[in-house]
Design a protein around this motif. Structure first.
Motif, PDB file in Angstrom:
ATOM      1  N   PRO A 167      33.722  28.624 -67.123  1.00 30.45           N
ATOM      2  CA  PRO A 167      32.883  28.863 -65.948  1.00 30.45           C
ATOM      3  C   PRO A 167      31.726  29.793 -66.344  1.00 30.45           C
ATOM      4  CG  PRO A 167      35.189  29.191 -65.400  1.00 30.45           C
ATOM      5  CD  PRO A 167      35.104  29.054 -66.887  1.00 30.45           C
ATOM      6  N   TRP A 168      30.538  29.576 -65.763  1.00 32.74           N
ATOM      7  CA  TRP A 168      29.362  30.383 -66.118  1.00 32.74           C
ATOM      8  C   TRP A 168      29.647  31.876 -66.017  1.00 32.74           C
ATOM      9  CZ3 TRP A 168      26.209  28.021 -68.987  1.00 32.74           C
ATOM     10  CH2 TRP A 168      25.829  26.704 -68.770  1.00 32.74           C
ATOM     11  N   ALA A 169      30.394  32.289 -65.022  1.00 35.34           N
ATOM     12  CA  ALA A 169      30.682  33.719 -64.830  1.00 35.34           C
ATOM     13  C   ALA A 169      31.509  34.300 -65.976  1.00 35.34           C
ATOM     14  CB  ALA A 169      31.397  33.931 -63.502  1.00 35.34           C
ATOM     15  N   GLU A 170      32.172  33.446 -66.746  1.00 31.47           N
ATOM     16  CA  GLU A 170      33.022  33.915 -67.840  1.00 31.47           C
ATOM     17  C   GLU A 170      32.370  33.767 -69.210  1.00 31.47           C
ATOM     18  OE1 GLU A 170      36.914  32.166 -67.638  1.00 31.47           O
ATOM     19  OE2 GLU A 170      37.079  32.575 -65.496  1.00 31.47           O
ATOM     20  N   VAL A 171      31.170  33.182 -69.278  1.00 33.14           N
ATOM     21  CA  VAL A 171      30.493  32.987 -70.554  1.00 33.14           C
ATOM     22  C   VAL A 171      29.740  34.260 -70.921  1.00 33.14           C
ATOM     23  CG1 VAL A 171      28.739  31.680 -71.813  1.00 33.14           C
ATOM     24  CG2 VAL A 171      30.276  30.499 -70.236  1.00 33.14           C
ATOM     25  N   GLN A 172      30.131  34.861 -72.023  1.00 27.21           N
ATOM     26  CA  GLN A 172      29.448  36.056 -72.497  1.00 27.21           C
ATOM     27  C   GLN A 172      28.220  35.680 -73.306  1.00 27.21           C
ATOM     28  OE1 GLN A 172      31.820  39.041 -74.457  1.00 27.21           O
ATOM     29  NE2 GLN A 172      30.151  39.587 -75.804  1.00 27.21           N
ATOM     30  N   GLN A 173      28.384  34.702 -74.193  1.00 28.05           N
ATOM     31  CA  GLN A 173      27.294  34.355 -75.093  1.00 28.05           C
ATOM     32  C   GLN A 173      27.460  32.945 -75.625  1.00 28.05           C
ATOM     33  OE1 GLN A 173      26.104  37.255 -78.194  1.00 28.05           O
ATOM     34  NE2 GLN A 173      26.724  35.663 -79.623  1.00 28.05           N
ATOM     35  N   VAL A 174      26.331  32.277 -75.807  1.00 27.30           N
ATOM     36  CA  VAL A 174      26.291  31.005 -76.511  1.00 27.30           C
ATOM     37  C   VAL A 174      25.393  31.244 -77.706  1.00 27.30           C
ATOM     38  CG1 VAL A 174      25.628  28.582 -76.411  1.00 27.30           C
ATOM     39  CG2 VAL A 174      26.628  29.672 -74.395  1.00 27.30           C
ATOM     40  N   SER A 175      25.850  30.864 -78.878  1.00 27.05           N
ATOM     41  CA  SER A 175      25.050  31.087 -80.074  1.00 27.05           C
ATOM     42  C   SER A 175      24.988  29.821 -80.912  1.00 27.05           C
ATOM     43  CB  SER A 175      25.615  32.240 -80.903  1.00 27.05           C
ATOM     44  OG  SER A 175      26.936  31.949 -81.312  1.00 27.05           O
ATOM     45  N   ILE A 176      23.937  29.740 -81.710  1.00 31.21           N
ATOM     46  CA  ILE A 176      23.815  28.645 -82.663  1.00 31.21           C
ATOM     47  C   ILE A 176      23.483  29.266 -84.009  1.00 31.21           C
ATOM     48  CG2 ILE A 176      21.418  28.209 -82.002  1.00 31.21           C
ATOM     49  CD1 ILE A 176      22.104  25.187 -82.695  1.00 31.21           C
ATOM     50  N   ASN A 177      24.311  28.925 -84.993  1.00 27.34           N
ATOM     51  CA  ASN A 177      24.165  29.507 -86.316  1.00 27.34           C
ATOM     52  C   ASN A 177      24.732  28.531 -87.341  1.00 27.34           C
ATOM     53  OD1 ASN A 177      23.650  31.328 -88.356  1.00 27.34           O
ATOM     54  ND2 ASN A 177      25.313  32.710 -87.827  1.00 27.34           N
ATOM     55  N   GLN A 178      23.974  28.261 -88.361  1.00 26.00           N
ATOM     56  CA  GLN A 178      24.392  27.380 -89.452  1.00 26.00           C
ATOM     57  C   GLN A 178      24.939  26.050 -88.952  1.00 26.00           C
ATOM     58  OE1 GLN A 178      26.996  29.574 -92.033  1.00 26.00           O
ATOM     59  NE2 GLN A 178      25.382  30.979 -92.664  1.00 26.00           N
ATOM     60  N   GLY A 179      24.259  25.465 -87.980  1.00 25.05           N
ATOM     61  CA  GLY A 179      24.632  24.154 -87.487  1.00 25.05           C
ATOM     62  C   GLY A 179      25.806  24.111 -86.525  1.00 25.05           C
ATOM     63  N   MET A 180      26.272  25.280 -86.096  1.00 27.58           N
ATOM     64  CA  MET A 180      27.392  25.334 -85.158  1.00 27.58           C
ATOM     65  C   MET A 180      26.946  25.980 -83.851  1.00 27.58           C
ATOM     66  SD  MET A 180      30.052  24.039 -86.705  1.00 27.58           S
ATOM     67  CE  MET A 180      31.423  24.571 -85.711  1.00 27.58           C
ATOM     68  N   VAL A 181      27.364  25.401 -82.734  1.00 28.72           N
ATOM     69  CA  VAL A 181      27.146  25.989 -81.419  1.00 28.72           C
ATOM     70  C   VAL A 181      28.472  26.632 -81.018  1.00 28.72           C
ATOM     71  CG1 VAL A 181      26.648  25.525 -78.992  1.00 28.72           C
ATOM     72  CG2 VAL A 181      25.422  24.273 -80.771  1.00 28.72           C
ATOM     73  N   SER A 210      33.808  26.323 -80.614  1.00 22.85           N
ATOM     74  CA  SER A 210      32.566  25.942 -81.288  1.00 22.85           C
ATOM     75  C   SER A 210      32.577  24.451 -81.569  1.00 22.85           C
ATOM     76  CB  SER A 210      32.394  26.739 -82.581  1.00 22.85           C
ATOM     77  OG  SER A 210      33.439  26.458 -83.484  1.00 22.85           O
ATOM     78  N   ALA A 211      31.376  23.937 -81.830  1.00 24.02           N
ATOM     79  CA  ALA A 211      31.228  22.514 -82.144  1.00 24.02           C
ATOM     80  C   ALA A 211      30.015  22.341 -83.043  1.00 24.02           C
ATOM     81  CB  ALA A 211      31.052  21.695 -80.869  1.00 24.02           C
ATOM     82  N   MET A 212      30.021  21.296 -83.821  1.00 20.95           N
ATOM     83  CA  MET A 212      28.869  20.976 -84.670  1.00 20.95           C
ATOM     84  C   MET A 212      27.684  20.626 -83.776  1.00 20.95           C
ATOM     85  SD  MET A 212      29.705  21.219 -87.901  1.00 20.95           S
ATOM     86  CE  MET A 212      28.301  20.390 -88.601  1.00 20.95           C
ATOM     87  N   ALA A 213      26.556  21.241 -84.034  1.00 20.63           N
ATOM     88  CA  ALA A 213      25.352  20.983 -83.247  1.00 20.63           C
ATOM     89  C   ALA A 213      24.942  19.513 -83.344  1.00 20.63           C
ATOM     90  CB  ALA A 213      24.210  21.882 -83.716  1.00 20.63           C
ATOM     91  N   SER A 214      25.155  18.911 -84.495  1.00 19.40           N
ATOM     92  CA  SER A 214      24.768  17.512 -84.688  1.00 19.40           C
ATOM     93  C   SER A 214      25.578  16.546 -83.820  1.00 19.40           C
ATOM     94  CB  SER A 214      24.910  17.122 -86.161  1.00 19.40           C
ATOM     95  OG  SER A 214      26.256  17.269 -86.580  1.00 19.40           O
ATOM     96  N   ALA A 215      26.729  16.991 -83.312  1.00 16.38           N
ATOM     97  CA  ALA A 215      27.579  16.142 -82.471  1.00 16.38           C
ATOM     98  C   ALA A 215      27.204  16.216 -80.997  1.00 16.38           C
ATOM     99  CB  ALA A 215      29.039  16.543 -82.643  1.00 16.38           C
ATOM    100  N   ILE A 216      26.234  17.076 -80.653  1.00 13.67           N
ATOM    101  CA  ILE A 216      25.863  17.266 -79.259  1.00 13.67           C
ATOM    102  C   ILE A 216      24.588  16.499 -78.953  1.00 13.67           C
ATOM    103  CG2 ILE A 216      25.204  18.960 -77.503  1.00 13.67           C
ATOM    104  CD1 ILE A 216      26.810  21.031 -79.161  1.00 13.67           C
ATOM    105  N   PRO A 217      24.672  15.478 -78.073  1.00 18.76           N
ATOM    106  CA  PRO A 217      23.466  14.733 -77.710  1.00 18.76           C
ATOM    107  C   PRO A 217      22.527  15.634 -76.903  1.00 18.76           C
ATOM    108  CG  PRO A 217      25.347  13.942 -76.440  1.00 18.76           C
ATOM    109  CD  PRO A 217      25.855  14.983 -77.387  1.00 18.76           C
ATOM    110  N   ASN A 218      21.229  15.467 -77.102  1.00 17.69           N
ATOM    111  CA  ASN A 218      20.215  16.249 -76.372  1.00 17.69           C
ATOM    112  C   ASN A 218      20.433  17.753 -76.531  1.00 17.69           C
ATOM    113  OD1 ASN A 218      18.928  13.915 -75.332  1.00 17.69           O
ATOM    114  ND2 ASN A 218      20.575  13.749 -73.825  1.00 17.69           N
ATOM    115  N   LEU A 219      20.651  18.198 -77.759  1.00 14.83           N
ATOM    116  CA  LEU A 219      20.944  19.603 -78.039  1.00 14.83           C
ATOM    117  C   LEU A 219      19.850  20.532 -77.524  1.00 14.83           C
ATOM    118  CD1 LEU A 219      22.745  21.736 -79.365  1.00 14.83           C
ATOM    119  CD2 LEU A 219      21.461  21.353 -81.485  1.00 14.83           C
ATOM    120  N   ARG A 220      18.594  20.178 -77.718  1.00 17.40           N
ATOM    121  CA  ARG A 220      17.500  21.045 -77.266  1.00 17.40           C
ATOM    122  C   ARG A 220      17.523  21.231 -75.749  1.00 17.40           C
ATOM    123  NH1 ARG A 220      12.541  21.263 -80.989  1.00 17.40           N
ATOM    124  NH2 ARG A 220      13.425  20.582 -82.961  1.00 17.40           N
TER     125      ARG A 220
END
Length: 68
Positions: free
Chosen positions: A14-28, A42-52
């Motif tokens: 839930p949004w209220a529980e998300v402290q941080q989202v980060s992207i580093n070395q191809g991982m979200v 975490s998940a591979m950034a390349s596996a996420i459609p419409n990442l931007r």
């Protein structure tokens, strides 16, 4: 993602529980507020459609931390 939060894999954040989202070395990565070692995910950034688009929306809601 939806109005309620982020679903990644089998975990819902839930949004209220998300402290941080980060992207580093191809991982979200999602960190949960007050969470322990295994409270995030975490998940591979390349596996996420419409990442931007995803990162833009998340940045407006909770902010996105970009690594080198």
């Amino acid at each position: 993602i939806n109005k309620g939060g982020i679903l990644m894999g089998k975990k819902t954040f839930p949004w209220a529980e998300v402290q941080q989202v980060s992207i580093n070395q191809g991982m979200v990565a999602i960190a949960k507020k007050g969470g322990g070692w295994f409270s995030g995910t975490s998940a591979m950034a390349s596996a996420i459609p419409n990442l931007r688009v995803l990162l833009s929306i998340i940045d407006q809601v909770v902010g996105v931390k970009a690594g080198k």
